[in-house]
Design an enzyme around this catalytic site. Structure first.
Site, PDB file in Angstrom:
ATOM      1  N   LYS A  76       0.421  -1.065  -0.253  1.00 34.15           N
ATOM      2  CA  LYS A  76       0.345   0.136  -0.073  1.00 34.15           C
ATOM      3  C   LYS A  76       1.156   1.358   0.061  1.00 34.15           C
ATOM      4  O   LYS A  76       0.490   2.335  -0.535  1.00 34.15           O
ATOM      5  CB  LYS A  76      -0.945   0.392   1.136  1.00 34.15           C
ATOM      6  CG  LYS A  76      -2.177  -1.282   1.237  1.00 34.15           C
ATOM      7  CD  LYS A  76      -3.209  -1.368   2.387  1.00 34.15           C
ATOM      8  CE  LYS A  76      -3.579  -2.610   2.054  1.00 34.15           C
ATOM      9  NZ  LYS A  76      -5.015  -1.795   3.250  1.00 34.15           N
ATOM     10  N   ASP A 113     -10.216   2.240   1.396  1.00 28.44           N
ATOM     11  CA  ASP A 113     -10.307   1.711   2.744  1.00 28.44           C
ATOM     12  C   ASP A 113     -10.717   3.033   3.336  1.00 28.44           C
ATOM     13  O   ASP A 113     -11.432   2.283   4.699  1.00 28.44           O
ATOM     14  CB  ASP A 113      -8.697   1.190   3.533  1.00 28.44           C
ATOM     15  CG  ASP A 113      -8.596   0.351   3.060  1.00 28.44           C
ATOM     16  OD1 ASP A 113      -8.632  -0.824   2.982  1.00 28.44           O
ATOM     17  OD2 ASP A 113      -7.152  -0.127   2.850  1.00 28.44           O
ATOM     18  N   GLY A 136      -4.496  -0.648  18.693  1.00 29.81           N
ATOM     19  CA  GLY A 136      -3.366  -0.646  17.572  1.00 29.81           C
ATOM     20  C   GLY A 136      -2.896   0.600  16.715  1.00 29.81           C
ATOM     21  O   GLY A 136      -3.348   1.597  16.514  1.00 29.81           O
TER      22      GLY A 136
END
Length: 285
Positions: A76, A113, A136
Protein backbone atom coordinates in the site's frame (compact mmCIF):
# COMPACT_ATOMS: atom_id res chain seq x y z
CA UNK A 1 -15.20 -16.17 -15.52
CA UNK A 2 -15.17 -16.79 -19.28
CA UNK A 3 -15.11 -13.80 -21.55
CA UNK A 4 -18.20 -12.99 -23.59
CA UNK A 5 -17.62 -13.70 -27.28
CA UNK A 6 -16.66 -10.62 -29.24
CA UNK A 7 -15.89 -8.46 -26.23
CA UNK A 8 -12.44 -7.35 -25.18
CA UNK A 9 -11.27 -8.98 -21.98
CA UNK A 10 -10.96 -6.48 -19.14
CA UNK A 11 -8.67 -7.47 -16.29
CA UNK A 12 -8.27 -6.67 -12.62
CA UNK A 13 -6.51 -8.45 -9.77
CA UNK A 14 -5.42 -8.29 -6.15
CA UNK A 15 -1.72 -8.19 -5.31
CA UNK A 16 -0.05 -8.82 -1.98
CA UNK A 17 2.14 -11.06 0.12
CA UNK A 18 0.58 -13.23 1.41
CA UNK A 19 -2.44 -13.09 -0.87
CA UNK A 20 -3.85 -16.64 -1.02
CA UNK A 21 -6.34 -15.82 1.76
CA UNK A 22 -7.75 -12.72 0.04
CA UNK A 23 -11.52 -12.57 -0.42
CA UNK A 24 -11.22 -9.90 -3.11
CA UNK A 25 -11.58 -12.31 -6.09
CA UNK A 26 -14.80 -13.72 -4.62
CA UNK A 27 -16.26 -10.25 -4.02
CA UNK A 28 -15.28 -8.70 -7.36
CA UNK A 29 -16.38 -11.73 -9.39
CA UNK A 30 -19.75 -11.68 -7.64
CA UNK A 31 -20.10 -8.03 -8.63
CA UNK A 32 -19.19 -8.75 -12.25
CA UNK A 33 -21.82 -11.52 -12.41
CA UNK A 34 -24.54 -9.22 -11.03
CA UNK A 35 -23.55 -6.36 -13.35
CA UNK A 36 -23.47 -8.60 -16.42
CA UNK A 37 -19.76 -8.01 -17.02
CA UNK A 38 -18.97 -11.36 -18.56
CA UNK A 39 -15.81 -10.08 -20.23
CA UNK A 40 -14.23 -9.06 -16.90
CA UNK A 41 -11.76 -11.23 -15.00
CA UNK A 42 -10.30 -10.84 -11.51
CA UNK A 43 -7.28 -12.82 -10.30
CA UNK A 44 -4.77 -12.84 -7.45
CA UNK A 45 -0.99 -12.60 -7.61
CA UNK A 46 1.62 -13.12 -4.93
CA UNK A 47 3.72 -9.94 -5.18
CA UNK A 48 6.00 -8.42 -2.54
CA UNK A 49 7.64 -5.00 -2.24
CA UNK A 50 10.62 -6.07 -4.35
CA UNK A 51 8.40 -7.42 -7.12
CA UNK A 52 5.76 -4.72 -7.51
CA UNK A 53 7.80 -2.62 -9.93
CA UNK A 54 8.45 -5.57 -12.25
CA UNK A 55 4.79 -6.64 -12.10
CA UNK A 56 3.61 -3.21 -13.20
CA UNK A 57 6.24 -3.05 -15.94
CA UNK A 58 5.08 -6.38 -17.37
CA UNK A 59 1.31 -5.84 -17.29
CA UNK A 60 1.17 -5.54 -21.06
CA UNK A 61 2.59 -9.06 -21.33
CA UNK A 62 -0.62 -10.44 -19.82
CA UNK A 63 -3.61 -10.92 -22.13
CA UNK A 64 -6.46 -8.45 -21.86
CA UNK A 65 -6.71 -4.75 -21.09
CA UNK A 66 -6.08 -3.88 -17.46
CA UNK A 67 -8.56 -1.72 -15.56
CA UNK A 68 -7.22 -1.80 -12.04
CA UNK A 69 -5.51 -3.50 -9.13
CA UNK A 70 -6.42 -4.03 -5.49
CA UNK A 71 -3.45 -3.93 -3.13
CA UNK A 72 -2.99 -5.55 0.26
CA UNK A 73 0.01 -5.42 2.56
CA UNK A 74 2.88 -4.83 2.12
CA UNK A 75 2.24 -2.89 -1.09
CA UNK A 76 0.00 0.00 0.00
CA UNK A 77 2.91 2.37 0.51
CA UNK A 78 5.54 0.66 -1.64
CA UNK A 79 3.53 1.31 -4.80
CA UNK A 80 3.24 5.09 -4.37
CA UNK A 81 6.57 6.05 -6.04
CA UNK A 82 5.59 3.92 -9.06
CA UNK A 83 2.38 5.83 -9.78
CA UNK A 84 1.67 8.98 -11.79
CA UNK A 85 -0.49 10.41 -9.03
CA UNK A 86 -2.65 9.56 -6.02
CA UNK A 87 -5.95 10.86 -4.68
CA UNK A 88 -6.28 13.25 -1.73
CA UNK A 89 -7.61 10.39 0.42
CA UNK A 90 -4.62 8.20 -0.39
CA UNK A 91 -2.31 11.15 0.23
CA UNK A 92 -3.86 11.80 3.64
CA UNK A 93 -2.92 8.33 4.93
CA UNK A 94 0.05 7.64 2.62
CA UNK A 95 -1.57 4.39 1.53
CA UNK A 96 -2.94 3.18 -1.81
CA UNK A 97 -5.18 0.12 -1.95
CA UNK A 98 -6.51 0.77 -5.46
CA UNK A 99 -4.60 1.38 -8.70
CA UNK A 100 -6.52 2.57 -11.74
CA UNK A 101 -5.27 2.51 -15.32
CA UNK A 102 -6.57 5.38 -17.42
CA UNK A 103 -7.17 5.44 -21.16
CA UNK A 104 -4.10 7.65 -21.66
CA UNK A 105 -1.82 5.13 -19.93
CA UNK A 106 -1.56 6.82 -16.55
CA UNK A 107 -1.47 4.85 -13.30
CA UNK A 108 -3.33 6.56 -10.48
CA UNK A 109 -3.72 5.48 -6.87
CA UNK A 110 -6.70 5.77 -4.57
CA UNK A 111 -7.72 4.56 -1.12
CA UNK A 112 -11.14 2.97 -0.59
CA UNK A 113 -10.37 1.72 2.93
CA UNK A 114 -11.19 5.09 4.50
CA UNK A 115 -14.55 5.74 2.76
CA UNK A 116 -15.29 2.01 3.06
CA UNK A 117 -14.97 2.21 6.83
CA UNK A 118 -17.19 5.29 6.94
CA UNK A 119 -19.78 3.57 4.74
CA UNK A 120 -19.76 0.43 6.91
CA UNK A 121 -20.42 2.53 10.01
CA UNK A 122 -23.17 4.52 8.31
CA UNK A 123 -24.84 1.30 7.19
CA UNK A 124 -25.26 0.54 10.91
CA UNK A 125 -26.61 4.02 11.59
CA UNK A 126 -23.37 5.40 13.05
CA UNK A 127 -22.80 8.85 11.61
CA UNK A 128 -21.38 10.67 14.62
CA UNK A 129 -19.92 9.74 18.02
CA UNK A 130 -18.52 12.00 20.72
CA UNK A 131 -15.39 9.93 21.33
CA UNK A 132 -13.71 6.75 20.12
CA UNK A 133 -11.03 4.20 20.96
CA UNK A 134 -8.56 2.73 18.49
CA UNK A 135 -6.77 -0.47 19.48
CA UNK A 136 -3.40 -0.83 17.76
CA UNK A 137 -1.17 1.43 15.71
CA UNK A 138 -0.45 -0.42 12.48
CA UNK A 139 -1.21 0.64 8.92
CA UNK A 140 -4.97 0.18 9.35
CA UNK A 141 -4.96 2.50 12.37
CA UNK A 142 -4.14 5.52 10.20
CA UNK A 143 -7.12 4.69 7.96
CA UNK A 144 -9.26 4.39 11.10
CA UNK A 145 -8.16 7.86 12.20
CA UNK A 146 -9.00 9.27 8.77
CA UNK A 147 -12.46 7.71 8.98
CA UNK A 148 -12.92 9.05 12.51
CA UNK A 149 -12.10 12.53 11.23
CA UNK A 150 -15.55 12.31 9.62
CA UNK A 151 -17.37 10.26 12.26
CA UNK A 152 -16.00 11.37 15.64
CA UNK A 153 -17.85 14.65 16.24
CA UNK A 154 -16.68 15.93 12.88
CA UNK A 155 -13.05 15.45 13.89
CA UNK A 156 -13.36 17.40 17.15
CA UNK A 157 -14.16 14.42 19.40
CA UNK A 158 -11.36 12.84 21.39
CA UNK A 159 -9.80 9.67 20.06
CA UNK A 160 -7.65 7.50 22.32
CA UNK A 161 -5.22 5.11 20.63
CA UNK A 162 -3.80 2.28 22.73
CA UNK A 163 -0.28 1.33 21.67
CA UNK A 164 2.61 -0.87 22.78
CA UNK A 165 5.55 1.53 22.38
CA UNK A 166 6.52 5.16 22.68
CA UNK A 167 7.50 5.16 18.99
CA UNK A 168 4.03 4.01 17.96
CA UNK A 169 2.50 6.63 20.24
CA UNK A 170 4.47 9.38 18.49
CA UNK A 171 3.41 8.04 15.09
CA UNK A 172 -0.27 8.06 16.03
CA UNK A 173 -0.14 11.57 17.46
CA UNK A 174 1.57 12.63 14.23
CA UNK A 175 -1.22 11.08 12.17
CA UNK A 176 -3.74 12.88 14.34
CA UNK A 177 -2.08 16.23 13.64
CA UNK A 178 -1.89 15.48 9.94
CA UNK A 179 -5.54 14.41 9.73
CA UNK A 180 -6.84 17.16 11.96
CA UNK A 181 -8.23 14.94 14.74
CA UNK A 182 -7.68 15.11 18.49
CA UNK A 183 -5.58 12.05 19.32
CA UNK A 184 -4.28 11.04 22.71
CA UNK A 185 -2.29 7.87 23.25
CA UNK A 186 -2.21 5.42 26.14
CA UNK A 187 -0.24 2.30 26.97
CA UNK A 188 -1.60 -1.01 25.73
CA UNK A 189 -1.64 -2.30 29.32
CA UNK A 190 -4.56 0.08 29.94
CA UNK A 191 -6.52 -0.87 26.82
CA UNK A 192 -9.42 -2.34 28.82
CA UNK A 193 -10.18 1.21 29.99
CA UNK A 194 -10.95 2.22 26.42
CA UNK A 195 -13.62 -0.42 25.83
CA UNK A 196 -16.29 1.84 27.29
CA UNK A 197 -16.09 4.35 24.43
CA UNK A 198 -19.15 4.79 22.16
CA UNK A 199 -17.07 3.36 19.29
CA UNK A 200 -14.12 0.98 19.57
CA UNK A 201 -12.11 0.16 16.44
CA UNK A 202 -9.71 -2.76 16.73
CA UNK A 203 -6.96 -2.73 14.09
CA UNK A 204 -4.78 -5.42 15.66
CA UNK A 205 -3.54 -8.78 14.30
CA UNK A 206 -5.18 -12.12 15.14
CA UNK A 207 -5.10 -12.87 18.85
CA UNK A 208 -3.89 -9.45 19.99
CA UNK A 209 -7.15 -8.50 21.72
CA UNK A 210 -8.09 -11.94 23.08
CA UNK A 211 -6.94 -10.88 26.54
CA UNK A 212 -9.43 -8.01 26.51
CA UNK A 213 -12.51 -10.21 26.00
CA UNK A 214 -13.13 -10.61 29.73
CA UNK A 215 -13.19 -6.80 30.09
CA UNK A 216 -15.95 -6.25 27.51
CA UNK A 217 -18.43 -3.84 29.18
CA UNK A 218 -21.90 -5.08 30.07
CA UNK A 219 -23.47 -2.28 28.02
CA UNK A 220 -20.96 -1.64 25.28
CA UNK A 221 -21.04 0.81 22.45
CA UNK A 222 -20.15 -0.33 18.94
CA UNK A 223 -17.16 -2.57 18.24
CA UNK A 224 -15.58 -2.50 14.78
CA UNK A 225 -13.01 -5.32 14.59
CA UNK A 226 -11.24 -5.24 11.22
CA UNK A 227 -10.42 -8.97 11.25
CA UNK A 228 -12.62 -11.39 9.31
CA UNK A 229 -10.81 -14.72 9.43
CA UNK A 230 -11.09 -16.32 11.93
CA UNK A 231 -14.39 -14.82 12.99
CA UNK A 232 -15.63 -13.94 15.48
CA UNK A 233 -12.58 -12.86 17.43
CA UNK A 234 -12.69 -13.52 21.17
CA UNK A 235 -13.41 -9.84 21.78
CA UNK A 236 -16.21 -9.74 19.20
CA UNK A 237 -17.78 -12.90 20.67
CA UNK A 238 -17.76 -11.38 24.16
CA UNK A 239 -19.07 -7.96 23.11
CA UNK A 240 -22.43 -6.78 24.50
CA UNK A 241 -23.40 -4.34 21.79
CA UNK A 242 -23.37 -3.83 18.02
CA UNK A 243 -20.42 -5.50 16.25
CA UNK A 244 -18.98 -4.86 12.81
CA UNK A 245 -16.33 -7.16 11.39
CA UNK A 246 -13.63 -7.11 8.79
CA UNK A 247 -16.03 -8.44 6.16
CA UNK A 248 -18.10 -5.26 6.54
CA UNK A 249 -15.02 -3.17 5.79
CA UNK A 250 -13.84 -5.47 3.00
CA UNK A 251 -17.19 -5.46 1.21
CA UNK A 252 -17.70 -1.71 1.41
CA UNK A 253 -14.19 -0.89 0.17
CA UNK A 254 -14.60 -3.50 -2.61
CA UNK A 255 -17.90 -1.90 -3.68
CA UNK A 256 -16.04 1.36 -4.23
CA UNK A 257 -13.22 -0.42 -6.08
CA UNK A 258 -15.66 -2.12 -8.45
CA UNK A 259 -17.32 1.21 -9.24
CA UNK A 260 -13.97 2.93 -9.82
CA UNK A 261 -12.56 0.16 -12.01
CA UNK A 262 -15.64 -0.60 -14.10
CA UNK A 263 -17.30 2.79 -14.23
CA UNK A 264 -20.54 0.99 -13.38
CA UNK A 265 -22.67 1.41 -10.31
CA UNK A 266 -24.04 1.02 -7.86
CA UNK A 267 -22.06 -2.13 -7.20
CA UNK A 268 -24.19 -4.97 -5.75
CA UNK A 269 -23.39 -4.75 -2.04
CA UNK A 270 -25.78 -7.51 -0.97
CA UNK A 271 -24.53 -10.01 -3.55
CA UNK A 272 -20.91 -9.26 -2.73
CA UNK A 273 -21.52 -9.68 1.01
CA UNK A 274 -23.36 -12.97 0.44
CA UNK A 275 -20.48 -14.27 -1.68
CA UNK A 276 -17.98 -13.32 1.02
CA UNK A 277 -20.04 -14.96 3.77
CA UNK A 278 -20.38 -18.13 1.73
CA UNK A 279 -16.65 -18.29 1.10
CA UNK A 280 -15.82 -17.80 4.79
CA UNK A 281 -18.34 -20.48 5.75
CA UNK A 282 -16.78 -22.88 3.25
CA UNK A 283 -13.31 -22.22 4.67
CA UNK A 284 -14.53 -22.77 8.22
CA UNK A 285 -16.40 -25.94 7.36
Amino acid sequence: MPATTGQEVRRAAVLGSPVAHSLSPVLHRAAYAELGLGNWTYDRYQVDEQGIGDFLARLDDRAGRWAGLSLTMPLKRAVIPLLDGISPTATSVEAVNTVLFTEDGRRTGDNTDVPGMVAALRERGIRSVESATVLGAGATASSALAALAQVCAGGSGEITVYVRSAERAREMRGWGERLGVAVRTADWARAAEGLGAPLVISTTPVGATDGLAAAAPAAGGTLFDVLYDPWPTALAAAWHGPVLGGLDLLVHQAVLQVELMTGRGPAPLAAMRAAGEAELAARAG
